[in-house]
Structure formats: C-alpha cells, structure tokens
Design a protein around this motif. Sequence first.
Motif, PDB file in Angstrom:
ATOM      1  N   ASN A  28       0.846  -1.204   0.000  1.00  0.00           N
ATOM      2  CA  ASN A  28       0.000   0.000   0.000  1.00  0.00           C
ATOM      3  C   ASN A  28       0.880   1.252   0.000  1.00  0.00           C
ATOM      4  O   ASN A  28       1.057   1.904   1.033  1.00  0.00           O
ATOM      5  CB  ASN A  28      -0.911  -0.003   1.234  1.00  0.00           C
ATOM      6  N   PRO A  29       1.441   1.617  -1.156  1.00  0.00           N
ATOM      7  CA  PRO A  29       2.380   2.747  -1.210  1.00  0.00           C
ATOM      8  C   PRO A  29       1.751   4.089  -0.855  1.00  0.00           C
ATOM      9  O   PRO A  29       2.469   5.035  -0.515  1.00  0.00           O
ATOM     10  CB  PRO A  29       2.865   2.738  -2.664  1.00  0.00           C
ATOM     11  N   ASN A  30       0.421   4.189  -0.885  1.00  0.00           N
ATOM     12  CA  ASN A  30      -0.260   5.453  -0.555  1.00  0.00           C
ATOM     13  C   ASN A  30      -0.853   5.446   0.850  1.00  0.00           C
ATOM     14  O   ASN A  30      -1.714   6.273   1.171  1.00  0.00           O
ATOM     15  CB  ASN A  30      -1.370   5.732  -1.583  1.00  0.00           C
ATOM     16  N   TRP A  31      -0.380   4.544   1.697  1.00  0.00           N
ATOM     17  CA  TRP A  31      -0.901   4.441   3.057  1.00  0.00           C
ATOM     18  C   TRP A  31      -0.678   5.741   3.826  1.00  0.00           C
ATOM     19  O   TRP A  31       0.366   6.384   3.705  1.00  0.00           O
ATOM     20  CB  TRP A  31      -0.212   3.291   3.783  1.00  0.00           C
ATOM     21  N   LYS A  32      -1.686   6.129   4.633  1.00  0.00           N
ATOM     22  CA  LYS A  32      -1.628   7.360   5.416  1.00  0.00           C
ATOM     23  C   LYS A  32      -1.611   7.052   6.904  1.00  0.00           C
ATOM     24  O   LYS A  32      -2.066   5.983   7.344  1.00  0.00           O
ATOM     25  CB  LYS A  32      -2.849   8.247   5.105  1.00  0.00           C
ATOM     26  N   LYS A  34      -2.642   6.630  10.576  1.00  0.00           N
ATOM     27  CA  LYS A  34      -3.886   6.249  11.240  1.00  0.00           C
ATOM     28  C   LYS A  34      -4.872   5.520  10.330  1.00  0.00           C
ATOM     29  O   LYS A  34      -6.020   5.303  10.702  1.00  0.00           O
ATOM     30  CB  LYS A  34      -4.577   7.475  11.854  1.00  0.00           C
ATOM     31  N   GLN A  35      -4.432   5.137   9.139  1.00  0.00           N
ATOM     32  CA  GLN A  35      -5.338   4.483   8.196  1.00  0.00           C
ATOM     33  C   GLN A  35      -5.635   3.043   8.595  1.00  0.00           C
ATOM     34  O   GLN A  35      -6.707   2.512   8.278  1.00  0.00           O
ATOM     35  CB  GLN A  35      -4.743   4.513   6.781  1.00  0.00           C
ATOM     36  N   GLY A  36      -4.696   2.388   9.293  1.00  0.00           N
ATOM     37  CA  GLY A  36      -4.905   0.989   9.629  1.00  0.00           C
ATOM     38  C   GLY A  36      -4.878   0.120   8.384  1.00  0.00           C
ATOM     39  O   GLY A  36      -4.085   0.351   7.467  1.00  0.00           O
ATOM     40  N   LEU A  37      -5.759  -0.864   8.331  1.00  0.00           N
ATOM     41  CA  LEU A  37      -5.837  -1.753   7.179  1.00  0.00           C
ATOM     42  C   LEU A  37      -6.586  -1.058   6.041  1.00  0.00           C
ATOM     43  O   LEU A  37      -7.755  -0.698   6.192  1.00  0.00           O
ATOM     44  CB  LEU A  37      -6.582  -3.043   7.553  1.00  0.00           C
ATOM     45  N   PRO A  38      -5.932  -0.874   4.874  1.00  0.00           N
ATOM     46  CA  PRO A  38      -6.642  -0.277   3.727  1.00  0.00           C
ATOM     47  C   PRO A  38      -7.605  -1.293   3.107  1.00  0.00           C
ATOM     48  O   PRO A  38      -7.280  -1.984   2.153  1.00  0.00           O
ATOM     49  CB  PRO A  38      -5.511   0.081   2.747  1.00  0.00           C
ATOM     50  N   TYR A  39      -8.813  -1.399   3.670  1.00  0.00           N
ATOM     51  CA  TYR A  39      -9.735  -2.467   3.278  1.00  0.00           C
ATOM     52  C   TYR A  39     -10.550  -2.142   2.028  1.00  0.00           C
ATOM     53  O   TYR A  39     -11.333  -2.972   1.568  1.00  0.00           O
ATOM     54  CB  TYR A  39     -10.679  -2.804   4.434  1.00  0.00           C
ATOM     55  N   GLN A  40     -10.365  -0.939   1.451  1.00  0.00           N
ATOM     56  CA  GLN A  40     -11.113  -0.619   0.236  1.00  0.00           C
ATOM     57  C   GLN A  40     -10.450  -1.201  -1.021  1.00  0.00           C
ATOM     58  O   GLN A  40     -11.086  -1.340  -2.066  1.00  0.00           O
ATOM     59  CB  GLN A  40     -11.239   0.903   0.052  1.00  0.00           C
ATOM     60  N   VAL A  41      -9.153  -1.529  -0.921  1.00  0.00           N
ATOM     61  CA  VAL A  41      -8.410  -2.031  -2.074  1.00  0.00           C
ATOM     62  C   VAL A  41      -7.686  -3.322  -1.683  1.00  0.00           C
ATOM     63  O   VAL A  41      -7.475  -3.603  -0.512  1.00  0.00           O
ATOM     64  CB  VAL A  41      -7.388  -0.988  -2.582  1.00  0.00           C
ATOM     65  N   GLY A 250      11.023 -14.603  -2.394  1.00  0.00           N
ATOM     66  CA  GLY A 250      10.587 -14.247  -3.738  1.00  0.00           C
ATOM     67  C   GLY A 250      10.672 -12.770  -4.032  1.00  0.00           C
ATOM     68  O   GLY A 250      11.274 -12.350  -5.023  1.00  0.00           O
ATOM     69  N   GLU A 251      10.098 -11.944  -3.199  1.00  0.00           N
ATOM     70  CA  GLU A 251      10.076 -10.506  -3.438  1.00  0.00           C
ATOM     71  C   GLU A 251      10.321  -9.759  -2.138  1.00  0.00           C
ATOM     72  O   GLU A 251      10.050 -10.270  -1.042  1.00  0.00           O
ATOM     73  CB  GLU A 251       8.732 -10.065  -4.034  1.00  0.00           C
ATOM     74  N   GLY A 252      10.829  -8.556  -2.241  1.00  0.00           N
ATOM     75  CA  GLY A 252      11.037  -7.707  -1.083  1.00  0.00           C
ATOM     76  C   GLY A 252      10.664  -6.280  -1.402  1.00  0.00           C
ATOM     77  O   GLY A 252      10.635  -5.881  -2.568  1.00  0.00           O
ATOM     78  N   PHE A 253      10.331  -5.513  -0.380  1.00  0.00           N
ATOM     79  CA  PHE A 253      10.032  -4.096  -0.565  1.00  0.00           C
ATOM     80  C   PHE A 253      10.536  -3.333   0.636  1.00  0.00           C
ATOM     81  O   PHE A 253      10.696  -3.887   1.730  1.00  0.00           O
ATOM     82  CB  PHE A 253       8.526  -3.848  -0.776  1.00  0.00           C
ATOM     83  N   GLU A 254      10.815  -2.052   0.446  1.00  0.00           N
ATOM     84  CA  GLU A 254      11.334  -1.210   1.519  1.00  0.00           C
ATOM     85  C   GLU A 254      10.240  -0.313   2.074  1.00  0.00           C
ATOM     86  O   GLU A 254       9.442   0.237   1.309  1.00  0.00           O
ATOM     87  CB  GLU A 254      12.505  -0.356   1.025  1.00  0.00           C
ATOM     88  N   LEU A 255      10.196  -0.201   3.386  1.00  0.00           N
ATOM     89  CA  LEU A 255       9.313   0.740   4.070  1.00  0.00           C
ATOM     90  C   LEU A 255      10.169   1.516   5.067  1.00  0.00           C
ATOM     91  O   LEU A 255      10.725   0.923   5.996  1.00  0.00           O
ATOM     92  CB  LEU A 255       8.186   0.011   4.812  1.00  0.00           C
TER      93      LEU A 255
END
Length: 275
Positions: A28-32, A34-41, A250-255
């Motif tokens: 979720n690269p657009n996470w904000k 206090k959003q918690g789980l982005p359950y819309q997508v 398999g895959e990795g991402f940075e946060l």
Amino acid sequence: MDRSDGPTENSARPFNSAASFRVTDPPNPNWKLKQGLPYQVEPGKSWKAEEEKGWKTWNLSDISPREVYPLLTSCVVPRPIALVSSTSSDGVANLAPYFSMVAHNPPLLSISFSHSPRTGKSKDTKENILATKQFTVSIMSEPFIEAANITSVDAPADIDEWDISGLTRSTSIDVRPPWVKESAIGFECELFHSYEICPPNSGEVTNTLVLGLIKRAHIRESVLTASGTVDPAKLRAVSRLGGDMYARIGEGFELSRPPWKVIRDQVISSAPESK
C-alpha cells in the motif's frame, strides 16, 4: 536415498532454478497515518473479508506438546534456518539445522533444543556446545538445501552428518568446529549463556535455550553489495515453514521508518479534541 529426477508426488510444479528475488513497491504505497488496514483495495479488501470467518482459539495449556508443536511451527513463519557445526569433547563432529538471531550488541544468535519425552535423549549438538562451548553457524541457501536438510536425520551420535550430506568442512580460525564451505555466510561462535526451560509448575526440563556469541563472520564476496551488506537476491537463503515445508525469498520491498520529528505535527494536528 532413492529419488527420481522429476517432481515429487506432493509438488505442484518443478523447481525454478532461476534466482527469483526482486524488489517491488510495498502493498500500500499510498498508506496514510492512522489508516490501519486499507480495506477498500486489495490485498486489504480480501483480508478484511476473511474476518467474517472468525477466529479459532487454543488454550495451549489444554493441549499436548505433540499438538502444540505443529501449530506453533506453522504460525511462526518464516523462521531462519542454518547449519550448526559442533564437535564433542571426544572429537566427534556433528552437523544439524537450527538457529535464530538475538542481538547485534553483543552479536548474539540463539538455538533452541527440545528434549524428547519419549526417548529422553538430548540433541548431540546441544551436548557438544555445552561441553566444548564452541560451534559454528552456516546460513542455508537454495543450491545445497537437500544436503543441508539431510543433516536433520536422527542418526546415532557416532555418525558424522558431514559425510552423509557430502558438504565440505571449512577450517575455522577462533573455534574448533568447521563451518560449511558451500554456505555464503559462516559464523564462528562461543557459548554465551544457556537456559534450561521448564513448563509452568513443573521441574521437568523440556527445552534448552543456547545463546551464542558471534566471534567471527565469513561472507562470500559475491553476495556483498557495494555498501558492505548482503544482497538477498544473491544469498538465496531459505526459511522454514510448518511441517516439512521450506520457503525461498521471492520478493522484497522497503518501508522507511520515519523519525517522530517528521510526523509529529501531522499526528498532533489530526488528534481528536478532548471533551
């Protein structure tokens, strides 16, 4: 051990020998804040929908250790795995898979040994480490995973797992046990501390936790990045899942982990007013 060249009965498809690691965006690269789980997508949408199935709860004191083991080993995943080399006080070599990291200052790793209630037999690796206070740890990678896995065989103490596996001894500098030459990373360790673990309200020792102090690290030049860290795509390390299952990376991402001073004003400004 007789094996066919084709896929096993339980495998879905042949192993892909090509290096598979790649770096992607986070889920979720657009996470904000206090959003918690982005359950819309996706993937949050499907994850949220699964909540409707509810939870099953275990009181672990009500089930047997035989039932607890497969449950926890399938929950706590992926788990690091490496080959631990030790030598008995009589000079008998031993090689077996264990391992987890604990701290970097001091540089510590841990190994946990369960005691068999059926046989009462202690692990040879544990006995060797407690007796000699020395061992090595070698990270397991895809190209030699079968050889590494066979060292978990419940062979008698006088059987050399090095010979069974066909892996190569690499002479250590600070400790007596060798490390595995096929491994891209080898640690020479000394016993830092050991703890005997008993269930609540029981004096029976069921596990022994060993902390090892890493004295020296050997790392292949070919897996190092320009900054001096290890490239996961080149290391091709494997991890343990539940049952007989292993996993590859398999895959990795940075946060990034933003400092408080960067997000402080945003957090405070969005806080609800006290009544």
